[in-house]
Scaffold this active site. Structure first.
Site, short mmCIF file in Angstrom:
data_model
loop_
_atom_site.label_atom_id
_atom_site.label_comp_id
_atom_site.label_asym_id
_atom_site.label_seq_id
_atom_site.Cartn_x
_atom_site.Cartn_y
_atom_site.Cartn_z
N GLY A 23 -39.30 5.62 38.89
CA GLY A 23 -40.75 5.60 38.92
C GLY A 23 -41.35 6.03 37.59
O GLY A 23 -42.32 5.43 37.11
N MET B 108 -40.38 8.97 33.92
CA MET B 108 -39.48 9.92 33.28
C MET B 108 -40.27 10.84 32.38
O MET B 108 -41.06 10.39 31.54
CB MET B 108 -38.41 9.16 32.48
CG MET B 108 -37.50 10.06 31.67
SD MET B 108 -36.63 11.24 32.72
CE MET B 108 -36.45 12.61 31.58
N GLU B 109 -40.04 12.15 32.54
CA GLU B 109 -40.89 13.18 31.96
C GLU B 109 -40.61 13.55 30.51
O GLU B 109 -40.93 14.67 30.08
CB GLU B 109 -40.79 14.46 32.80
CG GLU B 109 -39.41 15.13 32.79
CD GLU B 109 -38.48 14.71 33.92
OE1 GLU B 109 -37.53 15.44 34.21
OE2 GLU B 109 -38.73 13.63 34.49
N ASN B 110 -40.04 12.64 29.71
CA ASN B 110 -39.77 12.96 28.32
C ASN B 110 -40.91 13.77 27.72
O ASN B 110 -42.08 13.40 27.84
CB ASN B 110 -39.61 11.67 27.50
CG ASN B 110 -38.79 10.63 28.21
OD1 ASN B 110 -37.62 10.84 28.51
ND2 ASN B 110 -39.41 9.49 28.49
N GLU C 113 -45.02 14.05 36.83
CA GLU C 113 -44.44 14.06 35.48
C GLU C 113 -45.09 15.11 34.58
O GLU C 113 -44.41 15.71 33.74
CB GLU C 113 -44.57 12.66 34.85
CG GLU C 113 -43.91 11.54 35.64
CD GLU C 113 -42.47 11.85 36.05
OE1 GLU C 113 -41.72 12.44 35.23
OE2 GLU C 113 -42.09 11.51 37.18
N GLU D 232 -37.06 19.04 40.05
CA GLU D 232 -37.65 18.00 40.90
C GLU D 232 -38.36 18.55 42.14
O GLU D 232 -39.38 18.00 42.57
CB GLU D 232 -36.57 17.00 41.32
CG GLU D 232 -35.90 16.28 40.14
CD GLU D 232 -36.88 15.50 39.28
OE1 GLU D 232 -38.04 15.31 39.70
OE2 GLU D 232 -36.49 15.10 38.17
#
Length: 922
Positions: free
Chosen positions: A315, A317-319, A352, A374
């Site tokens: 869904g 990605m929290e870069n 995110e 998470e």
């Protein structure tokens, strides 16, 4: 080789280093770059490390990474100079690399002088995705060194590492971009690195690109070199784990705004989708400002980018500073997006952004505790969105999050929240319902137990104490229990909190509390709740052995509006409620992660209460009762007719959540008997649902008017009514579809009913073909997803077979798992979908990677439709045929348990359902 050498020189020049020729008699002198140096004899060298996890004798401090992707030939070259802190004397540097061509390896001392004038050997261990570089000179403990590597690779075809993505413009032009996805173990696919979460380091990233493209990374650009090629040099990052590094080369457009604290927020998308970015920008700014206040910790970077990637498996990605999303999770088109779509986008952005603190600022020590990332991010979705967008009614969805967790946790094959995970496949499987949903629900229980303020102060303390570092389970409990500004007296001491929470995070399963009235006391008993094993089963005692939870019980009675509390720490217990009490409801608003069974007349009392005065209980309590009753029915602990009697009050229900909860069980039963082709039960159940819910169905309008809750109810009710063959529903949907087609799809359908209209229209050949054509032209991924679902609803198996073959040609690979599951849910398509999975298993694993969400979704989504022992045997035989892969996966056992649960449900309840329906119809 020219570009690699050019990149090396450029990387060294960035650090202020000039290469000069020196006498080759000095071992520390750099070799002449124009002369080939003799390689060391590697014949006697063997790989020095045998473990999956890297040795800890060398720690990376700072990466200088320079990359040049070529979007024409779809490959890239790069160099990385890693500053290392050596802890103990060694000749070896062991780090991660997967699929990279490492062409040169050099070790430099603190002064950037070469330690050897020979080409250093690079040994590979593909099984562990590791490489080892041998230095003939000992690297001394306590000293710093630099490892310089030149490498190259193809831009990946899948969804991991540094991979390519494409999109088509409205004029038909195909454009290419390059993006990254590293979590959990794929940074090693993009550049050689110490690819474990505890090896935090700073990153200085530079990217070469054409003038037609834009380069993005975690930090803002601080310098642009403008030559035939552009080179963007980004600011030095904060200390972070390798899986959070990100970079993108694309031609996207953006929209930007600034938060109250001065953080620049930008949302990027393909140029023709730019208009769909504005809602995300507003939401991101508002949510980022909320988190800064809630955590009382400033967002540490100067910017936050959110980018919609056309090809994206998960869904989002929290870069850190550069969050990547699937387009459906970020873009919002008011003309085609429903109320549920808007809520989804808001929740994903909230999730995110929460990670920028939980996961990025403080990272779990190892993947066994991924729930610390998470679970928190999932729970913070509800806290943040409830405050910033109260009209979205996000609290209505929290119960469902916990119900999904219980569905997994009540199977034998479940796992503890904190579980062993070593291999990349095992680590990928940790990103599941247990980490996300159960983690969030356990945090919700803890927050209600400690009070909101104590919980908030505790997590602020945790974030401050472990900023830019790593943490374990115990660190969280210590931080919360040591919150001295507010007392937790009479609820929890430091020792008690750790003991209590370990029963929830280190132990598998979910407890069932059985409640019985004995005079003035409420007698309590706890056990592990299992849907596939009954107390009469010989295996029951062994499956219950050793299980004990510390359960923060809450209950409410008819004699008081107060919420009573009791911490249950033994298998049996009791509390005083008084002789005068009529009814008792345990687990108020389902704040606790446990089920409740009411022994004796307890269920009858609650059934009568709902009939007489259902508003005496909150909507959450009513929903909780419905869920618990039907779960107990599945487990063989409560008769189905009792559960059906419980929802007999729903004609009087005015709240969407309990109404849809009860309806969902009836719909699930209908789809099951429809799939199994049991004509009498299918007909009677359809007749009963349409008769019983006639009033609420007829009150629905084919529009987008009303609150979010009203719009959700409309969408789900009309979809079900049409599926059940309700004539008025089908006629209205067909009229709307015809008008829409006649307008050449320029007419805007109400977004909340679009999918229902399309599903009805897709039953005709011309409608199906028209939808497929419009799918290829649409610029809204949300709209396209509705079309995908409608196409999968066709009753024509030839169309479904053709549909499964459109992946790669018309339908993106990222949507293949959803496509397979949609077909599997179609009663005409479930065996077709399962056959497809068996036939193309190897291809599916190549596309998505073993252990990924997509593979798990495919397995559960297809096998979950089976209800017979023959089908269970077929699935078992298939898993045995792929034993080498299946043995690495938990999900295969989850699938078997699900089928066994379905079989048991039929054995226990089909006869009762048939008899109950006969009585209702009569």
């Amino acid at each position: 080789m020219f570009w690699v050498r050019f990149l090396v020189l450029a990387l060294l020049s960035q650090a202020g280093v000039t290469q000069t020729s020196s006498s080759p008699t000095h071992a520390s002198a750099p070799p002449n770059p124009t002369e080939e140096q003799p390689p060391l004899n590697t014949g006697s060298l063997s790989f020095p490390w045998s473990h999956l996890r890297l040795p800890e004798n060398i720690v990376p401090l700072h990466y200088h990474l320079l990359l040049h992707p070529n979007l024409t030939i779809l490959s890239y070259i790069g160099t990385v100079r890693i500053e290392l802190q050596v802890q103990n004397n060694t000749n070896w540097v062991v780090l991660h690399s997967k699929g990279l061509r490492i062409t040169t390896a050099t070790v430099l001392d603190q002064n950037l002088a070469h330690l050897s004038d020979q080409v250093l050997p690079v040994l590979h261990n593909p099984t562990h995705e590791q490489v080892a570089i041998f230095s003939p000179r000992v690297l001394t403990g306590g000293q710093k060194y630099f490892l310089l590597l030149e490498f190259g690779a193809e831009l990946g075809e899948g969804f991991y590492g540094f991979y390519r993505s494409t999109y088509r413009t409205s004029t038909g032009e195909m454009r290419t971009l390059a993006s990254t996805h590293f979590e959990p173990t794929s940074a090693r696919m993009a550049f050689p690195c110490f690819d474990e979460p505890s090896f935090k380091a700073n990153y200085s990233i530079s990217i070469r690109r054409s003038p037609a493209h834009t380069a993005l990374s975690n930090m803002p650009v601080v310098m642009v070199l403008d030559d035939e090629l552009m080179e963007d040099r980004f600011a030095v990052s904060v200390r972070m784990s390798s899986y959070l590094v990100a970079f993108i080369v694309c031609d996207f457009r953006s929209v930007s705004a600034t938060t109250a604290s001065g953080v620049k927020v930008s949302v990027y998308a393909a140029p023709e989708k730019w208009e769909q970015t504005h809602y995300a920008l507003k939401a991101a700014v508002k949510l980022l400002e909320f988190y800064e206040k809630y955590f009382n910790i400033s967002y540490p970077l100067p910017k936050q980018d959110l980018v919609a990637i056309p090809d994206f498996q998960s869904g989002a990605m929290e870069n850190w500073g550069l969050i990547t999303f699937r387009e459906t999770s970020l873009l919002y088109d008011p003309t085609t997006s429903s109320a549920s779509d808007r809520l989804w986008v808001t929740k994903v952005i909230a999730h995110e952004l929460a990670h920028q603190w939980f996961g990025n600022l403080v990272t779990m020590k190892w993947w066994n505790d991924i729930w610390l990332n998470e679970g928190f991010a999932t729970y913070m979705e509800y806290i943040s969105v409830d405050t910033t967008y109260p009209k979205l009614r996000v609290e209505d969805y929290l119960l469902d999050t916990c119900f999904v967790a219980i569905g997994r946790d009540s199977l034998n094959s479940s796992r503890p929240i904190s579980s062993v995970a070593e291999s990349p496949t095992q680590i990928k499987e940790m990103f599941d319902t247990v980490s996300y949903n159960k983690g969030a629900c356990v945090l919700h229980m803890l927050r209600h137990y400690l009070t909101d303020q104590v919980f908030q102060i505790g997590i602020m303390r945790y974030l401050r104490r472990y900023s830019y570092s790593n943490a374990r389970n115990q660190d969280l409990w210590d931080s919360v229990a040591n919150t001295n500004s507010l007392t937790i007296t009479n609820r929890c001491s430091h020792l008690d909190l750790t003991t209590m929470m370990n029963t929830w995070t280190l132990q598998t399963g979910v407890p069932l509390v059985t409640v019985a009235r004995q005079g003035s006391r409420l007698v309590l008993k706890q056990e592990r709740f299992l849907r596939t094993t009954h107390p009469s089963d010989p295996a029951w005692p062994s499956l219950q052995q050793g299980y004990l939870w510390h359960i923060p019980l809450t209950y409410r009675t008819d004699t008081s509006s107060s919420i009573h509390r009791h911490l249950m720490t033994t298998l049996t217990d009791s509390v005083e409620v008084g002789e005068e009490v009529g009814w008792v409801k345990v687990n108020v608003d389902m704040a606790g992660y446990y089920l409740v069974h009411y022994d004796g007349p307890g269920w009858d009392d609650l059934i009568q209460l709902l009939k007489d005065n259902h508003t005496a209980l909150s909507f959450m309590d009513r929903t909780h009762l419905i869920h618990n009753a039907f779960q107990l029915t599945t487990a063989g602990r409560l008769s189905l007719d009792k559960a059906l009697d419980l929802i007999g009050y729903l004609r009087s229900e005015s709240h969407t959540v309990p109404l849809l909860q009860g309806l969902a069980y009836l719909e699930a039963f209908y789809r099951m008997v429809e799939r199994m082709d049991i004509p009498d039960v299918t007909h009677n159940l359809s007749t009963y649902i349409l008769w019983y819910f006639r009033g609420v169905i007829d009150r629905q309008t084919w529009s987008d008017k009303g609150s979010v809750s009203e719009r959700r109810l409309r969408s789900e009710l009309l979809s079900l009514a049409c599926h059940l063959g309700d004539l008025s529903c089908l006629e209205q949907a067909q009229r709307s579809f015809t008008h829409w087609l006649d307008s050449n799809s320029t007419l805007s359908l109400p977004a909340d009913v679009t999918e229902t209209v399309y599903s009805v229209g897709a039953q005709e050949d011309s409608g199906w073909a028209s939808l497929l054509h419009i799918y290829t032209l649409s610029l809204s991924e949300t709209h396209k997803h509705k079309i995908l679902s409608a196409l999968a609803s066709s009753r024509d198996t030839n169309k479904l077979h053709r549909y499964l073959g459109l992946e790669g040609e018309v339908i993106r690979t990222q949507d293949l798992d959803s496509l397979i599951v949609m077909v599997a849910r179609n009663p005409r398509g479930h065996h077709l979908a399962w056959s497809y999975v068996q036939k193309y298993w190897s291809t599916l694993v190549d596309k998505f990677q073993l252990g990924s969400f997509s593979i798990r979704n495919i397995i559960i989504g297809t096998t979950g439709q089976f209800f017979s022992t023959e089908e269970l045997t077929e699935v078992r035989v298939f898993f045995e045929s792929i034993h080498e892969q299946a043995s690495q996966l938990r999900v295969t056992q989850v699938a078997m348990d699900n089928i066994q649960k379905n079989i048991l449900w039929l054995q226990r309840n089909l006869g009762t359902l048939r008899s109950w329906l006969d009585q209702q119809i009569d």
